[in-house]
Structures are given as structure tokens and as C-alpha cells.
Design an enzyme around this catalytic site. Structure first.
Site, PDB file in Angstrom:
ATOM      1  N   ASN A   1      63.733  37.188  49.248  1.00  0.00           N
ATOM      2  CA  ASN A   1      64.241  37.927  48.096  1.00  0.00           C
ATOM      3  C   ASN A   1      63.989  39.412  48.313  1.00  0.00           C
ATOM      4  OD1 ASN A   1      65.334  38.147  45.363  1.00  0.00           O
ATOM      5  ND2 ASN A   1      63.285  38.797  44.784  1.00  0.00           N
TER       6      ASN A   1
ATOM      7  N   ASP B   1      61.270  53.558  30.688  1.00  0.00           N
ATOM      8  CA  ASP B   1      62.272  52.726  31.336  1.00  0.00           C
ATOM      9  C   ASP B   1      63.672  53.205  30.996  1.00  0.00           C
ATOM     10  OD1 ASP B   1      63.488  50.417  32.700  1.00  0.00           O
ATOM     11  OD2 ASP B   1      61.484  49.579  32.592  1.00  0.00           O
TER      12      ASP B   1
END
Length: 414
Positions: free
Chosen positions: A128, A237
Site C-alpha cells: 500500500n 486539515d
């Protein structure tokens, strides 16, 4: 990445900054005011770094070798089948994160954060790659935000269930196609193959001593995701608001490899590059999904929607009801999507005024709004309720079929 920086410089798209710039607030603040790539020659005196590398669609298209106007349909046709060429092992030395010019972005951040580090992992024969924000917690320790349920999290839990740590390699300063591939939800284990396809069909990798394969990068950190946790956050964020403090997994760094005079890549939280890399990889997914219900022309995750929460989908209606089918298909493709507007092919989706015009002149609130409550939304949306549920709204801003003549817009073009 160095080759791409040279390409951007030759195209006249790069801003070289020769004066000394601090990694604490100063470089991030300079990146905040533009979407142009910035090359810092003297970060904290002796380091080099780049920000906003693919902060606009022109530079992203340049990195992917595509036309920005046809990029979404082209990406929707990718097959994730590029070749991966192994070139032996990568040797590392003892780690010292203090030698990496990691940036502190905003005053209330918990500290310095790696923001463009791609975490390559491998367990049980499954690979991944994904970007995770990582707080520097010592010379050989990071605390990473690993979102629950995502692939890195699944591999980490599988390793921990067997009493093992998850081996990882963190690559910083890669070709932007690798970054883009790592930000994209692809079939399991296909991130490197997708990056290879985007780079012309071949990518070269080296293997770390812990068995993880990594591509060419300016910095590579070798280590393990442990079952230890520590406080992570606050951190700004995608919406530009502070994410809360959470207990998150600790990464032990066991080795580091760097190029000569390396170039650090930093992504500004909530900046133009962050928003583009969060949203643009979902555009081809939405395109593919909507193509299953009607004729789709283009898709945009808007900058005003934090590059992630708002979409505009351009379709060519075939039957009445296609607009609402397109709404459902868009939400199915991108579960963090909060609001989506469906427009006709005469509306320019990259022009917010034109999209607003479609809403103003083609929407009836009693028939053209689809409100879906009690559904999972984005964990980054501050309006979410405690259990993560939210409300999604779809807007069908298309003309009724058979009445297009009532919506002809004045102009001189045939």
C-alpha cells in the site's frame, strides 16, 4: 522530482526564493498566498525545499503528461497496469529527523509535521501507499494520523494481530505522479503500478531492509508502525480548521537515506496543493460512477469546497431524472462528498459564477433538491455530529428536457 522541478522552471511556472527562509511559519505563510510552485534555496540556512509543487491544474497536468482540460476523462480511463522495475536494495544510515527541514505550519500546531511523506507499507504480500500527516516526536519517532478503516490501518492491525510491527518506508520528494497515485483510491496494492502508468509505463523501485519497496525520492525513512500510541494534534486539515487531539500510532524510524543536497517537499495544510491532491484523485472516480447512469462530460471538486466536500458534475442529459441519478452516483463514488451540483454541458464548471447562474435559473427548490440525512460524511467536516453522521444535499441544476429553447443564453458564438 528534480527533473519535474526543472520542467516547471523551464515553463516559467516556478518561483525561486534565494533569501533565507525559516521552516517555522515563514515558508508555509509564503506558500499560503499563491498556487505557484515555490523553490526555497535556503531553508533554515542550509536546506533546500519546495512547496506548491502541484498546487494548480496546470502544473498537475504537466506532471501527469496530460491536458488540463481533458485530464479527468483521461484519468478515468487508466488501467493501473504500469511496470515496476526492481533495482536492488536501498542502504540507510542511523536516523536523525533533526537533519530534515520539517516545517511547523500554524501557531497552534502540535509541532513540526511531515505533510508530503508517502507511507509505503507491506504485509502478508500486500502493498500500500498513502500520504499520512506525521508529527515529529523525537530524532527517530513520529506520531502518524492513521485514519480508521483505510488500507494502511488495515495492514497495521493485521500486523499487530500477529504480534508484529508494520514495516514501512516513508518517501519524501517523489515525482508528483507518485504522489497523485498515492492519494488515489485504487485497486488493492496498485499504487505503484498506477504511478508507473502515469509516468509513461515504468517505475523503478528499491527494497529496504524491512522488505518495503520505495520509488526514487529525496528522503527515505525506513521504520515500523508500532502498537504504541501518543497524542497527535492539533493540526490544521483540509477545511483550514484545527483537527482535534487524538491518540495515534507511533512510528519508529530505524534508518534514513538521502540524496546529495536533498530537496524537501512540504504540502501546506489547507493550501492549494493539499486541496487539489485531496480532491482531484476523486474526480475520475466520480466521472466513472456517473458514466454508469448518464452521459458525463466533466467533474470538478471545487476549491471553495476545500477541494473535497463540494463537486460540480457536468452531464448531457439523456432522459429526465438523469440529474438525480447523477447525484446518487456522485455520492456513491466519494463518500466524503457533502454537496454536489449537476449542470448541463453549456455551463463552465470551473467558473463559480456560471455554476451559480445554473442554480439561480434552473433550480426549483421543491423539485430539484435531494436531501439525504443520517449518512456518513467526512471526518474533516467540522459540522459533523458526534457519531460522524451528516447531511448530504444534491442540486439538480439542469434544464428540463424539451424546454432547452427557453434557456438559450444571448451571445455571438454560433
Amino acid at each position: 522530482m528534480r527533473d519535474f522541478i526543472g520542467t516547471v522552471r523551464e515553463a516559467g511556472l516556478l518561483i525561486d526564493i534565494e533569501e533565507e527562509v525559516s521552516t517555522v511559519f515563514e515558508a508555509p505563510k509564503m506558500a499560503y498566498g499563491t498556487d505557484k510552485p515555490l523553490f526555497f534555496h535556503k531553508l533554515d540556512g542550509g536546506h533546500r525545499g519546495v512547496m506548491n509543487l502541484t498546487a494548480n491544474r496546470e502544473t498537475l497536468a504537466l506532471a501527469l503528461g496530460m491536458n488540463s482540460k481533458t485530464m479527468v476523462p483521461e484519468l478515468a480511463g487508466c488501467r493501473y497496469d504500469g511496470a515496476i522495475v526492481e533495482e536492488g536494495t536501498l542502504q540507510t544510515v542511523a536516523p536523525d529527523l533533526g537533519s530534515v527541514p520539517v516545517m511547523t505550519h500554524f501557531p497552534l500546531d502540535a509541532g513540526a509535521y511531515l505533510t508530503a511523506g508517502i507511507v509505503f507499507s507491506s504485509f502478508g504480500g500486500v502493498e500500500n501507499a498513502a500520504i499520512h500527516r506525521m508529527l515529529v516526536a523525537g530524532t527517530d519517532r513520529l506520531v502518524a494520523r492513521i485514519v480508521e478503516g483505510r488500507h494502511t490501518y488495515q495492514l497495521m492491525k493485521a500486523a499487530h494481530a500477529k504480534g508484529e510491527r508494520l514495516p514501512i518506508g516513508i518517501a519524501i520528494g517523489v515525482h508528483p505522479a507518485v504522489t497523485f497515485a498515492s492519494c488515489t483510491r485504487v485497486p488493492q496494492g496498485k499504487e505503484l503500478a498506477y504511478a508507473s502508468e502515469l509516468m509513461g509505463g515504468e517505475i523503478r523501485v528499491k527494497t529496504l531492509s524491512n522488505g518495503v519497496r520505495v520509488p526514487d525520492a529525496e528522503f527515505v525513512l525506513e521504520g515500523y508502525l508500532t502498537d504504541q500510541t501518543a497524542a497527535e494534534g492539533p493540526f490544521v486539515d483540509i477545511t483550514g480548521t484545527y483537527d482535534p487531539i487524538r491518540n495515534q500510532p507511533v512510528i519508529e524510524i530505524t534508518g534514513v537515506a538521502t540524496k546529495s543536497n536533498p530537496i524537501y517537499h512540504g504540502i501546506l495544510p489547507a493550501g492549494a496543493e493539499h486541496r487539489l491532491l485531496m480532491g482531484a484523485p476523486y474526480e475520475p472516480r466520480i466521472y466513472q460512477s456517473v458514466a454508469g447512469v448518464t452521459k458525463v462530460k466533466d467533474v470538478l471538486l471545487t476549491r471553495g469546497g476545500a477541494g473535497y466536500l463540494h463537486a460540480v458534475v457536468q452531464i448531457e442529459k439523456q432522459t429526465e431524472g438523469d440529474g438525480k441519478n447523477a447525484i446518487m452516483a456522485a455520492f456513491a463514488a466519494h463518500t466524503s462528498l457533502k454537496h454536489v451540483v449537476i449542470v448541463d454541458s453549456d455551463i463552465t464548471i470551473h467558473d463559480p459564477d456560471d455554476v451559480e447562474f445554473a442554480i439561480a435559473t434552473r433550480v426549483r427548490g421543491d423539485t430539484d433538491l435531494m436531501v439525504i440525512s443520517g449518512v456518513r460524511g467526512s471526518s474533516l467536516d467540522p459540522s459533523r455530529i458526534a457519531d460522524g453522521l451528516n447531511v448530504k444535499i444534491g442540486v439538480d441544476a439542469t434544464m428540463p428536457l424539451g424546454k432547452e429553447g427557453e434557456y438559450i443564453r444571448a451571445g455571438w458564438d454560433a
